[in-house]
Enzyme design. Structure first.
Site, PDB file in Angstrom:
ATOM      1  CB  THR A 124    -110.545  61.318  18.043  1.00 56.80           C
ATOM      2  OG1 THR A 124    -111.243  60.276  17.526  1.00 56.80           O
ATOM      3  CG2 THR A 124    -109.371  60.706  19.278  1.00 56.80           C
ATOM      4  CD  GLN A 129    -112.147  67.555  22.275  1.00 57.95           C
ATOM      5  OE1 GLN A 129    -110.776  67.293  22.722  1.00 57.95           O
ATOM      6  NE2 GLN A 129    -112.974  66.682  21.902  1.00 57.95           N
ATOM      7  NE  ARG A 148    -104.665  52.541  32.369  1.00 58.40           N
ATOM      8  CZ  ARG A 148    -104.298  51.920  31.254  1.00 58.40           C
ATOM      9  NH1 ARG A 148    -104.810  52.207  30.075  1.00 58.40           N
ATOM     10  NH2 ARG A 148    -102.951  51.203  31.285  1.00 58.40           N
ATOM     11  CE  LYS A 162    -102.563  60.669  28.042  1.00 55.06           C
ATOM     12  NZ  LYS A 162    -103.146  59.216  27.480  1.00 55.06           N
ATOM     13  CB  SER A 202    -102.191  60.919  20.012  1.00 55.86           C
ATOM     14  OG  SER A 202    -103.252  60.490  19.192  1.00 55.86           O
ATOM     15  N   GLY A 203    -101.016  63.680  21.413  1.00 52.71           N
ATOM     16  CA  GLY A 203     -99.848  64.439  22.235  1.00 52.71           C
ATOM     17  C   GLY A 203     -99.291  63.206  23.032  1.00 52.71           C
ATOM     18  CG  ASP A 204    -101.688  60.022  24.352  1.00 56.24           C
ATOM     19  OD1 ASP A 204    -101.801  60.006  23.115  1.00 56.24           O
ATOM     20  OD2 ASP A 204    -102.381  59.498  25.011  1.00 56.24           O
TER      21      ASP A 204
HETATM   22  C1  UD1 Z   1    -108.155  56.161  19.279  1.00 58.78           C
HETATM   23  C2  UD1 Z   1    -108.692  55.794  18.089  1.00 58.78           C
HETATM   24  C3  UD1 Z   1    -108.328  54.231  17.808  1.00 58.78           C
HETATM   25  C4  UD1 Z   1    -107.033  54.036  17.795  1.00 58.78           C
HETATM   26  C5  UD1 Z   1    -106.224  54.461  18.974  1.00 58.78           C
HETATM   27  C6  UD1 Z   1    -104.887  54.483  18.906  1.00 58.78           C
HETATM   28  C7  UD1 Z   1    -110.749  56.902  17.578  1.00 58.78           C
HETATM   29  C8  UD1 Z   1    -112.039  57.038  17.720  1.00 58.78           C
HETATM   30  N1  UD1 Z   1    -110.167  56.096  18.039  1.00 58.78           N
HETATM   31  O1  UD1 Z   1    -108.648  55.448  20.156  1.00 58.78           O
HETATM   32  O2  UD1 Z   1    -108.827  53.768  16.267  1.00 58.78           O
HETATM   33  O3  UD1 Z   1    -106.662  52.645  17.611  1.00 58.78           O
HETATM   34  O4  UD1 Z   1    -106.684  55.926  19.211  1.00 58.78           O
HETATM   35  O5  UD1 Z   1    -104.252  54.958  20.296  1.00 58.78           O
HETATM   36  O6  UD1 Z   1    -110.142  58.019  17.413  1.00 58.78           O
HETATM   37  N2  UD1 Z   1    -108.544  63.264  22.636  1.00 58.78           N
HETATM   38  C9  UD1 Z   1    -108.955  64.639  22.724  1.00 58.78           C
HETATM   39  N3  UD1 Z   1    -110.108  64.513  22.876  1.00 58.78           N
HETATM   40  C10 UD1 Z   1    -111.148  63.863  22.993  1.00 58.78           C
HETATM   41  C11 UD1 Z   1    -110.726  62.506  22.986  1.00 58.78           C
HETATM   42  C12 UD1 Z   1    -109.331  62.123  22.903  1.00 58.78           C
HETATM   43  O7  UD1 Z   1    -108.079  65.378  22.529  1.00 58.78           O
HETATM   44  O8  UD1 Z   1    -112.209  64.056  23.342  1.00 58.78           O
HETATM   45  C13 UD1 Z   1    -107.116  62.895  22.359  1.00 58.78           C
HETATM   46  C14 UD1 Z   1    -106.440  62.108  23.482  1.00 58.78           C
HETATM   47  O9  UD1 Z   1    -105.777  63.254  24.444  1.00 58.78           O
HETATM   48  C15 UD1 Z   1    -105.211  61.440  22.969  1.00 58.78           C
HETATM   49  C16 UD1 Z   1    -105.935  61.082  21.522  1.00 58.78           C
HETATM   50  O10 UD1 Z   1    -106.909  62.041  21.329  1.00 58.78           O
HETATM   51  O11 UD1 Z   1    -103.915  62.169  22.603  1.00 58.78           O
HETATM   52  C17 UD1 Z   1    -106.389  59.643  21.612  1.00 58.78           C
HETATM   53  O12 UD1 Z   1    -107.399  59.455  22.507  1.00 58.78           O
HETATM   54  P1  UD1 Z   1    -107.432  58.110  23.048  1.00 58.78           P
HETATM   55  O13 UD1 Z   1    -108.751  58.171  23.980  1.00 58.78           O
HETATM   56  O14 UD1 Z   1    -106.258  57.796  23.559  1.00 58.78           O
HETATM   57  O15 UD1 Z   1    -107.831  57.060  21.733  1.00 58.78           O
HETATM   58  P2  UD1 Z   1    -109.156  56.161  21.734  1.00 58.78           P
HETATM   59  O16 UD1 Z   1    -110.238  57.015  21.318  1.00 58.78           O
HETATM   60  O17 UD1 Z   1    -109.127  55.354  22.783  1.00 58.78           O
END
Ligand code: UD1
Ligand code: CA
Length: 460
Positions: free
Chosen positions: A79, A73, A8, A15, A100-102
């Site tokens: 996650t 990864q 996005r 990002k 989380s990096g973001d």
């Molecule tokens: C995740 C949580 C959710 C929480 C939310 C808060 C899980 C399954 N869910 O949601 O409960 O409310 O964060 O924002 O954890 N990332 C990776 N590798 C991956 C996937 C994600 O490094 O394969 C990193 C992303 O870059 C990001 C962070 O993990 O920095 C969170 O990922 P994002 O997709 O935003 O979170 P959700 O899974 O939607």
């Protein structure tokens, strides 16, 4: 965790490298880890891994005793899968804080409380209640209300009743490494998104009889993630407003906190006044009573007490901080570059550029001038349109202007050259050799006498 794609943002830049308050999002997170004196910082990269790994700087400062480590990864399967990649890098006797990096604005103090809640033997979750919790993992508690935490259910897997829960998981947890590793090994991807969810460790903790504690905060800014340019800008404004408020509470007078940006560290003594639309970058220190006019950009500089920076001035010390002496006047429309050192009561006026030069107390260059690689003595008056020709195309040379010298208008001082103390250089001179103290030097390429010239009369 910094492997996700962030589609996005609609940008080629990964990002987590988008900037908030002058720093990459991920850099904020790494700096927070440094504040916690983390033993190790393991960054999980994936999308744009090479760029991300190249862009991060190891934070300086007392807490930053770790090396930055990277694990990749690929592909990104959730996650839980992300943290699985980091598991071998995590010492068994440690506590792991997952960030989380973001999510750039989590405060170290908040994480200290979370780590204390973990206590080395519990699973501690950072949670927050949202009026609109859509998309987040919900905190499911026994019997609803304030009961013990049973699970985190992702939005896409949640029932209608669970979706009504307002308390959500922030994405941040503190967990003993040994327990985490055992749980990670048991994750599966049997869920609505076919991902390995880190959040499934909560169920496992409950099953293993490990207490799960939630540290609930009210400050949404600390857990806000950046997924789009709109969110990035909103977070930037929120951050800037907070910085502005803190400075005002300290006594700094900002003409408008909504038109004020700090992209680094700004330290202010008492009675500082800052007009609208100023940007501060890197490390900037403003002394007692300093006034900054509208529309100034000031980076890497120390401005001493009582100095006034008039509007539209650009100051950037880069790696060689600019020093502005007490009571100095700078601008409007002045430019101070790396290594500019102005003494007390120095005056720098409009369209004057100073680079790698020291100007002693009371020296003045009020209009249209360039001073580079120079030492300028006390009370020197440097005329309009005059420049130091410091560069011969290969090397840079030094100009020395001793105290009480007057440089007329439109002079060129061809370095290396020294203008002796108390001397005067006549307007339009090109000086290629040292001049003796106290003398008037006129060195003009060509003199054209117009004394006999009369304006022709108009024919009738
Ligand atoms: C995740 C949580 C959710 C929480 C939310 C808060 C899980 C399954 N869910 O949601 O409960 O409310 O964060 O924002 O954890 N990332 C990776 N590798 C991956 C996937 C994600 O490094 O394969 C990193 C992303 O870059 C990001 C962070 O993990 O920095 C969170 O990922 P994002 O997709 O935003 O979170 P959700 O899974 O939607
Ligand atoms: Ca996701």
């Amino acid at each position: 965790m910094a492997a996700g794609k962030g589609t996005r943002m609609k940008s080629k830049l990964p990002k987590v490298l988008h900037r908030l308050a002058g720093r990459a999002l991920l850099q904020h997170v790494v700096n927070t880890a440094a504040e916690l004196s983390a033993r190790r910082v393991v960054v999980i990269t994936g999308h744009g891994a090479i760029e991300v790994e190249a862009a991060l700087a190891r934070p300086a400062g007392a807490g930053a005793t770790f090396g930055l480590e990277y694990v990749r990864q690929e592909p990104q399967l959730g996650t839980g899968h992300a943290v699985q990649q980091a598991a071998p890098a995590l010492p068994d006797d440690g506590v792991v804080v997952v960030l989380s990096g973001d999510v750039p604005l989590t405060q170290a103090d908040t994480l200290r409380v979370l780590i204390a809640a973990c206590g080395g033997d519990k699973l501690a979750l950072l949670t927050i209640a949202f009026a609109d919790p859509g998309g987040y993992g919900r905190i499911v508690r026994q019997g609803g209300g304030d009961g013990a935490v049973q699970a985190i259910v992702e939005h896409k897997d949640a029932t209608e009743a669970q979706r009504a829960i307002q308390e959500v998981y922030s994405g941040i947890m503190a967990v003993p490494a040994k327990l985490l590793k055992a749980w990670l090994a048991r994750l599966d991807n049997q869920n609505a998104q076919g991902e390995y969810y880190l959040t499934d460790v909560v169920k496992m903790a409950v099953a293993d009889g490990v207490p799960v504690v939630a540290h609930k905060i009210g400050d949404a800014l600390q857990v806000a993630g950046v997924n789009s340019p709109v969110q990035l800008a909103e977070l930037e404004r929120a951050y800037q407003l907070r910085t502005a408020r803190a400075l005002m509470e300290q006594g700094v007078r900002l003409a408008d906190p909504a038109r004020f940006d700090v992209r680094g560290e700004l330290q202010c003594a008492g009675d500082v006044e800052i007009d609208v639309n100023c940007i501060f970058e890197g490390r900037v220190e403003l002394g007692e009573g300093v006034k900054i006019g509208a529309n100034c950009v000031i980076a890497n500089a120390r401005i001493a007490a009582g100095a006034v920076i008039h509007p539209f001035t650009h100051i950037d010390g880069g790696k060689d901080p600019v020093l502005v002496g007490a009571g100095a006047l700078v601008g409007p429309f002045a430019r101070l570059r790396p290594g500019a050192r102005l003494g007390e009561q120095v005056h720098i006026g409009n369209f004057v550029e100073i680079k790698a030069s020291t100007l002693a107390k009371g020296a003045k260059a009020n209009h249209l001038a360039y001073i580079g690689d120079s030492q300028v003595g006390e009370r020197v008056n440097y005329g309009a349109g005059s420049i130091t020709a410091n560069y011969d195309g290969v090397n840079k040379h030094t100009t020395v202007i001793e105290h009480d010298v007057h440089i007329g208008s439109n002079c060129v001082l061809v370095a290396p050259v020294t203008i002796g103390a108390g001397g005067t250089v006549g307007a339009g001179s090109t000086i290629t050799r040292d001049t003796a103290p106290g003398v008037l030097t006129l060195a003009r390429a060509k003199q054209v006498s117009l004394s006999n010239w009369k304006r022709p009369e108009k024919k009738k």
